[in-house]
Design a protein around this motif. Sequence first.
Motif, PDB file in Angstrom:
ATOM      1  N   LEU A 575      28.724  36.953  11.307  1.00 35.57           N
ATOM      2  CA  LEU A 575      28.708  37.258   9.878  1.00 35.57           C
ATOM      3  C   LEU A 575      27.493  36.623   9.201  1.00 35.57           C
ATOM      4  O   LEU A 575      26.906  37.215   8.285  1.00 35.57           O
ATOM      5  CB  LEU A 575      30.002  36.758   9.223  1.00 35.57           C
ATOM      6  CG  LEU A 575      30.283  37.246   7.795  1.00 35.57           C
ATOM      7  CD1 LEU A 575      30.163  38.761   7.679  1.00 35.57           C
ATOM      8  CD2 LEU A 575      31.666  36.797   7.347  1.00 35.57           C
ATOM      9  N   SER A 576      27.092  35.449   9.672  1.00 39.39           N
ATOM     10  CA  SER A 576      25.877  34.829   9.123  1.00 39.39           C
ATOM     11  C   SER A 576      24.643  35.661   9.447  1.00 39.39           C
ATOM     12  O   SER A 576      23.701  35.740   8.647  1.00 39.39           O
ATOM     13  CB  SER A 576      25.709  33.404   9.661  1.00 39.39           C
ATOM     14  OG  SER A 576      25.322  33.404  11.026  1.00 39.39           O
ATOM     15  N   GLN A 577      24.644  36.307  10.621  1.00 40.63           N
ATOM     16  CA  GLN A 577      23.527  37.180  10.986  1.00 40.63           C
ATOM     17  C   GLN A 577      23.502  38.420  10.097  1.00 40.63           C
ATOM     18  O   GLN A 577      22.437  38.893   9.692  1.00 40.63           O
ATOM     19  CB  GLN A 577      23.641  37.581  12.458  1.00 40.63           C
ATOM     20  CG  GLN A 577      23.531  36.420  13.434  1.00 40.63           C
ATOM     21  CD  GLN A 577      22.216  35.677  13.284  1.00 40.63           C
ATOM     22  OE1 GLN A 577      22.169  34.616  12.675  1.00 40.63           O
ATOM     23  NE2 GLN A 577      21.147  36.228  13.827  1.00 40.63           N
ATOM     24  N   LEU A 578      24.681  38.957   9.796  1.00 39.95           N
ATOM     25  CA  LEU A 578      24.746  40.083   8.867  1.00 39.95           C
ATOM     26  C   LEU A 578      24.230  39.658   7.494  1.00 39.95           C
ATOM     27  O   LEU A 578      23.453  40.385   6.860  1.00 39.95           O
ATOM     28  CB  LEU A 578      26.180  40.594   8.754  1.00 39.95           C
ATOM     29  CG  LEU A 578      26.412  41.712   7.724  1.00 39.95           C
ATOM     30  CD1 LEU A 578      25.713  43.003   8.161  1.00 39.95           C
ATOM     31  CD2 LEU A 578      27.903  41.954   7.517  1.00 39.95           C
ATOM     32  N   CYS A 579      24.639  38.474   7.035  1.00 40.65           N
ATOM     33  CA  CYS A 579      24.165  37.977   5.742  1.00 40.65           C
ATOM     34  C   CYS A 579      22.648  37.845   5.736  1.00 40.65           C
ATOM     35  O   CYS A 579      21.986  38.130   4.718  1.00 40.65           O
ATOM     36  CB  CYS A 579      24.818  36.629   5.430  1.00 40.65           C
ATOM     37  SG  CYS A 579      26.567  36.723   5.009  1.00 40.65           S
ATOM     38  N   ARG A 580      22.097  37.421   6.865  1.00 33.66           N
ATOM     39  CA  ARG A 580      20.646  37.247   6.945  1.00 33.66           C
ATOM     40  C   ARG A 580      19.904  38.565   6.762  1.00 33.66           C
ATOM     41  O   ARG A 580      18.772  38.582   6.258  1.00 33.66           O
ATOM     42  CB  ARG A 580      20.273  36.615   8.294  1.00 33.66           C
ATOM     43  CG  ARG A 580      18.829  36.142   8.333  1.00 33.66           C
ATOM     44  CD  ARG A 580      18.534  35.366   9.586  1.00 33.66           C
ATOM     45  NE  ARG A 580      18.341  36.250  10.728  1.00 33.66           N
ATOM     46  CZ  ARG A 580      17.776  35.857  11.873  1.00 33.66           C
ATOM     47  NH1 ARG A 580      17.388  34.596  12.013  1.00 33.66           N
ATOM     48  NH2 ARG A 580      17.641  36.680  12.866  1.00 33.66           N
ATOM     49  N   GLU A 581      20.539  39.672   7.144  1.00 32.01           N
ATOM     50  CA  GLU A 581      19.915  40.979   6.939  1.00 32.01           C
ATOM     51  C   GLU A 581      19.648  41.237   5.455  1.00 32.01           C
ATOM     52  O   GLU A 581      18.778  42.026   5.094  1.00 32.01           O
ATOM     53  CB  GLU A 581      20.810  42.096   7.488  1.00 32.01           C
ATOM     54  CG  GLU A 581      21.176  41.980   8.960  1.00 32.01           C
ATOM     55  CD  GLU A 581      20.023  42.293   9.892  1.00 32.01           C
ATOM     56  OE1 GLU A 581      18.891  42.510   9.416  1.00 32.01           O
ATOM     57  OE2 GLU A 581      20.253  42.322  11.115  1.00 32.01           O
ATOM     58  N   PHE A 582      20.406  40.571   4.593  1.00 32.85           N
ATOM     59  CA  PHE A 582      20.247  40.746   3.151  1.00 32.85           C
ATOM     60  C   PHE A 582      19.539  39.570   2.498  1.00 32.85           C
ATOM     61  O   PHE A 582      19.456  39.491   1.274  1.00 32.85           O
ATOM     62  CB  PHE A 582      21.622  40.915   2.495  1.00 32.85           C
ATOM     63  CG  PHE A 582      22.387  42.107   2.986  1.00 32.85           C
ATOM     64  CD1 PHE A 582      22.103  43.374   2.522  1.00 32.85           C
ATOM     65  CD2 PHE A 582      23.394  41.967   3.931  1.00 32.85           C
ATOM     66  CE1 PHE A 582      22.809  44.484   2.978  1.00 32.85           C
ATOM     67  CE2 PHE A 582      24.112  43.064   4.386  1.00 32.85           C
ATOM     68  CZ  PHE A 582      23.808  44.321   3.909  1.00 32.85           C
ATOM     69  N   GLY A 583      19.055  38.636   3.287  1.00 37.18           N
ATOM     70  CA  GLY A 583      18.369  37.481   2.731  1.00 37.18           C
ATOM     71  C   GLY A 583      19.303  36.369   2.301  1.00 37.18           C
ATOM     72  O   GLY A 583      18.896  35.461   1.573  1.00 37.18           O
ATOM     73  N   ILE A 584      20.563  36.405   2.739  1.00 39.54           N
ATOM     74  CA  ILE A 584      21.542  35.374   2.389  1.00 39.54           C
ATOM     75  C   ILE A 584      21.644  34.382   3.542  1.00 39.54           C
ATOM     76  O   ILE A 584      21.969  34.768   4.664  1.00 39.54           O
ATOM     77  CB  ILE A 584      22.927  35.991   2.112  1.00 39.54           C
ATOM     78  CG1 ILE A 584      22.860  36.964   0.934  1.00 39.54           C
ATOM     79  CG2 ILE A 584      23.954  34.902   1.847  1.00 39.54           C
ATOM     80  CD1 ILE A 584      24.137  37.760   0.733  1.00 39.54           C
ATOM     81  N   ASP A 585      21.364  33.125   3.259  1.00 43.12           N
ATOM     82  CA  ASP A 585      21.442  32.082   4.283  1.00 43.12           C
ATOM     83  C   ASP A 585      22.786  31.380   4.147  1.00 43.12           C
ATOM     84  O   ASP A 585      22.943  30.445   3.362  1.00 43.12           O
ATOM     85  CB  ASP A 585      20.300  31.092   4.115  1.00 43.12           C
ATOM     86  CG  ASP A 585      20.282  30.026   5.211  1.00 43.12           C
ATOM     87  OD1 ASP A 585      21.155  30.080   6.104  1.00 43.12           O
ATOM     88  OD2 ASP A 585      19.410  29.137   5.162  1.00 43.12           O
ATOM     89  N   LEU A 586      23.765  31.817   4.925  1.00 40.89           N
ATOM     90  CA  LEU A 586      25.122  31.294   4.823  1.00 40.89           C
ATOM     91  C   LEU A 586      25.211  29.839   5.264  1.00 40.89           C
ATOM     92  O   LEU A 586      26.147  29.121   4.880  1.00 40.89           O
ATOM     93  CB  LEU A 586      26.069  32.160   5.654  1.00 40.89           C
ATOM     94  CG  LEU A 586      27.562  32.123   5.298  1.00 40.89           C
ATOM     95  CD1 LEU A 586      27.786  32.471   3.841  1.00 40.89           C
ATOM     96  CD2 LEU A 586      28.339  33.066   6.196  1.00 40.89           C
TER      97      LEU A 586
END
Length: 656
Positions: A575-586
Amino acid sequence: MTNQAISFAIFRIIGNSLPPRHSQDNTLRTTSYILENEEEFEGCEKIWVLNKIVDRKDKTSLLNLLRERNQKFIDIPFDVDAHFNTFLDVTGAPVALRFSLKEQTVYPHIAAQLEEWKIRHKSQRLVGINEARNIALKLGRSRYDWSVIADGGVIFSKQGWNNFVVGVTQEQPNKISIIQMYRVYEWKSLEDYAPDGSQEEPQIAFHRASEEVFDPVRRYGNQNKAELLARLGVPGPWQEWRPASWEIRHPYPAPNFKNFVVAGFVYRLPTNGVGEETSSARFVNRFYGVQNLSFSIDVSSAHERRNVQEELLPRFPETISDDALSSVKHFIDEVLIMPDLFVTDKNFTAPSGDTHDYYSVAPHYSSAGLKYDSYTNDEDRVKKCSDAEAFRNFAWRVYAYSVGGVILRQPQLSQKAVNLIKSWFVDSKTKMNPNVRYAQIIPRSDKINEVGVIELRQLINVVSAAKVLLICGALEGSELQMIKNWIQLFLDDCDNCAIREKALQRKNNIGTWSAVLFGTLDLFCDRYPRSFSIAYQAAERLGQQLGPFSVQLNEIGRAMPLHYCLFNLAAWFELSQLCREFGIDLYRFSGVHNESLRNALQFCSENRKQHSDYSTNSREYDFRIDTLKSLYEPTETRKIILVPTPHWGLRPIVFA
């Protein structure tokens, strides 16, 4: 001091319109109305505080309007990056309430407080109402004898202003003036409005010798002005208002306690919002207004950060050692031995009677329909009546072949991956129907079990493999579109039978993996807002799951606690990798008590021996923890980790 020698200023804080609290054009409309109808008052300057206006067209229109009227203004810019980099956060609220933000029908006021608490960081970046008030107050004290710090939608009539001036110029040494406010609900000429006795939260004026400030920690809708009214001892219902029980407050001093005069009045112009114009409705709609605008801003920001070409692709290391290549080759050789299994191979069918429908039996239920936390004694029955092994086999091999084909530069492996994908998604003889309605069927029940969607979590491997195969030329664009068509039908069916909605509401690893699955598939099928919504809410989900010391509250009490904690942390990595696709650093998320992903893994690592299942296979658990550490704390020199089984939630070939 004569009346003529006293200087006044009206600072109006004008912010973004926040539907449903306001109509979309409310800010511009109220500003125009005030400029058209409010008189110029002797000895008074009017300063407009543009507070973080987001929409460029709205801001341009406001600036043009103010300049045309030769109005003074202060522009507090909106920092889009700072807003984007803040998180939704429910940590700090009672654990029992974190999952029930929309379920508090018995106590709607608590539900509203929870919503406000969740968006507090976004709210401060988007509105920061008391920050703006204090900026105006500081400027006002430096230049004027009296500064009215007013909301953007309030207007003085001539009588209201004169009453204010008379009140503050009397002999008594008052340093604060309380200005009564009357809310109006229809647009009329100013002279047609009249005080009706229904006073609401007043406005406040400050003498230059006053010392009070607005509490900067208070957010929009969080008693931001009422807290100061209560601190000053102003009579009113706000004296009984209390912050949420979980908020710790350190009140600012009130040197002018009860040293105020009640003088003058203003009208609060209509907001033209949606729904009832009651105090409780306004209370709730404020938060939904912030939430809606905040989300739309972040959607646009994420879209600008998007890199479509690299979405959902594995991050291959730049160099690979000979030893690593040898290990990958040996790993692939073992995968090649695995048999070809298809959904149509089973000698039983789903209740639909169609062998192309995926089917499995819930593993935590006995044949009598009794639920257990551990696997039942009917494991042979569960395995025999299941497509789970066939699907895991397929997704595992597709990813291993596609990634291994690139690493080893063996196009025949890539072709094997393509053939497998076609067999499962295209070939009419062997393809799987795009639904998961019959996954983890509960014995003696005809209800759809949304938990079953977790058995298809490895679809994320398939879509990543498809992207790799497209780039290396093994998969054609038309073939990729056929895969997308299948995934779209799958997503639509999950919507139609409420599997998606119910699975995402699950509190434990089921919910995490469902977020990974649906977010990834949405992005693959260019359903961008839906995918971003899952990434946007990831921090909220994380805060719901983590308790003191970042313990995973819904996994630690299971029969196999360490397994499920690590299994969930594998989902959180995805899920953190998916967030990274949007520029979100979980990984930047840190809750009220330092709840975070890394601290959750650290707790598992440091306390591994305390978990009841660690002793059953300590070497396996040590390997899983070390692998997750490598993923959660990547180094500049990336390495390849080969995972022996899909049951851990990790991909077969991991780059860390």
